[in-house]
Design an enzyme around this catalytic site. Sequence first.
Site, PDB file in Angstrom:
ATOM      1  N   ARG A 108      38.083  42.809  39.118  1.00  0.00           N
ATOM      2  CA  ARG A 108      37.190  43.447  38.149  1.00  0.00           C
ATOM      3  C   ARG A 108      35.748  43.125  38.480  1.00  0.00           C
ATOM      4  O   ARG A 108      35.379  41.970  38.610  1.00  0.00           O
ATOM      5  CB  ARG A 108      37.533  42.971  36.731  1.00  0.00           C
ATOM      6  CG  ARG A 108      36.665  43.605  35.659  1.00  0.00           C
ATOM      7  CD  ARG A 108      37.184  43.348  34.263  1.00  0.00           C
ATOM      8  NE  ARG A 108      37.152  41.938  33.896  1.00  0.00           N
ATOM      9  CZ  ARG A 108      37.384  41.500  32.665  1.00  0.00           C
ATOM     10  NH1 ARG A 108      37.691  42.364  31.709  1.00  0.00           N
ATOM     11  NH2 ARG A 108      37.338  40.218  32.386  1.00  0.00           N
ATOM     12  N   THR A 112      30.224  45.889  35.733  1.00  0.00           N
ATOM     13  CA  THR A 112      30.642  47.187  35.205  1.00  0.00           C
ATOM     14  C   THR A 112      31.983  47.130  34.479  1.00  0.00           C
ATOM     15  O   THR A 112      32.331  48.060  33.749  1.00  0.00           O
ATOM     16  CB  THR A 112      30.774  48.204  36.353  1.00  0.00           C
ATOM     17  OG1 THR A 112      31.858  47.797  37.220  1.00  0.00           O
ATOM     18  CG2 THR A 112      29.484  48.276  37.163  1.00  0.00           C
ATOM     19  N   ASP A 204      40.847  33.068  31.549  1.00  0.00           N
ATOM     20  CA  ASP A 204      41.209  33.868  32.717  1.00  0.00           C
ATOM     21  C   ASP A 204      42.526  33.344  33.278  1.00  0.00           C
ATOM     22  O   ASP A 204      42.603  32.190  33.734  1.00  0.00           O
ATOM     23  CB  ASP A 204      40.097  33.787  33.771  1.00  0.00           C
ATOM     24  CG  ASP A 204      40.366  34.679  34.958  1.00  0.00           C
ATOM     25  OD1 ASP A 204      41.276  34.364  35.756  1.00  0.00           O
ATOM     26  OD2 ASP A 204      39.665  35.692  35.115  1.00  0.00           O
ATOM     27  N   ASP A 207      42.417  32.054  36.946  1.00  0.00           N
ATOM     28  CA  ASP A 207      41.709  30.774  37.088  1.00  0.00           C
ATOM     29  C   ASP A 207      42.557  29.620  36.563  1.00  0.00           C
ATOM     30  O   ASP A 207      42.596  28.544  37.152  1.00  0.00           O
ATOM     31  CB  ASP A 207      40.383  30.824  36.330  1.00  0.00           C
ATOM     32  CG  ASP A 207      39.325  31.665  37.026  1.00  0.00           C
ATOM     33  OD1 ASP A 207      39.527  31.959  38.223  1.00  0.00           O
ATOM     34  OD2 ASP A 207      38.332  32.035  36.382  1.00  0.00           O
TER      35      ASP A 207
END
Length: 213
Positions: A108, A112, A204, A207
């Site tokens: 990602r 944006t 995340d 992560d």
Amino acid sequence: MSEIAGNVTVLDHPLIQHKLTIMRNKETSIAGFRRLLREIAHLMCYEVTRDLKLELIDIETPMAPMKSPAIKGKKLVFASILRAGNGLLDGMLDLVPAARVAHIGMYRDHETLEPVEYYFKAPSSLEDRLIIVVDPMLATANSATVAVEKLKQVGATDIRFLCLLAAPEGVKHFTEVHPDVPVFTAAIDSHLNESGYIIPGLGDAGDRMYGTK
């Protein structure tokens, strides 16, 4: 299982919910998070495949011949959206080791929030197989919608999407773009923040699996 609306199902089994709570806790270690993700994948795989078609085949037990049920049709395909999808993939392969595997590399763009594809590799004859796409998070759903569209372009017609957590915004976007693809998740959380992360979420997933930032 609890159907929310249309093609969205929340897998509310107590063991799934209990393990998800531990995964949400920021104090859970990398090793613990990875282990729990694999364990929860076992339970979610059981639910998402519960309606697979069976056929009777001839076998012989040590005692006698018999007809016994086996999964009908070509092998399943598990399609992992890299990199976090591999955490669910590993657990699902524990239960269905003969499944074929597709890898869809997406990341990602943090400015944006749009997906960038960098890798795609899938088995042949997707039109004859059930494909279960896996990614722990359905946040904006931008990556998920693009991944499913890519699979459809190469022949897939029977697709399900499995995630650990979803945001209402992601569910809405995904089901509008792919109304023919059922979504299975362990929880639908409150909302997305301005950075596109699920709240309260669990951070995340990639992560937390791999100890990166």
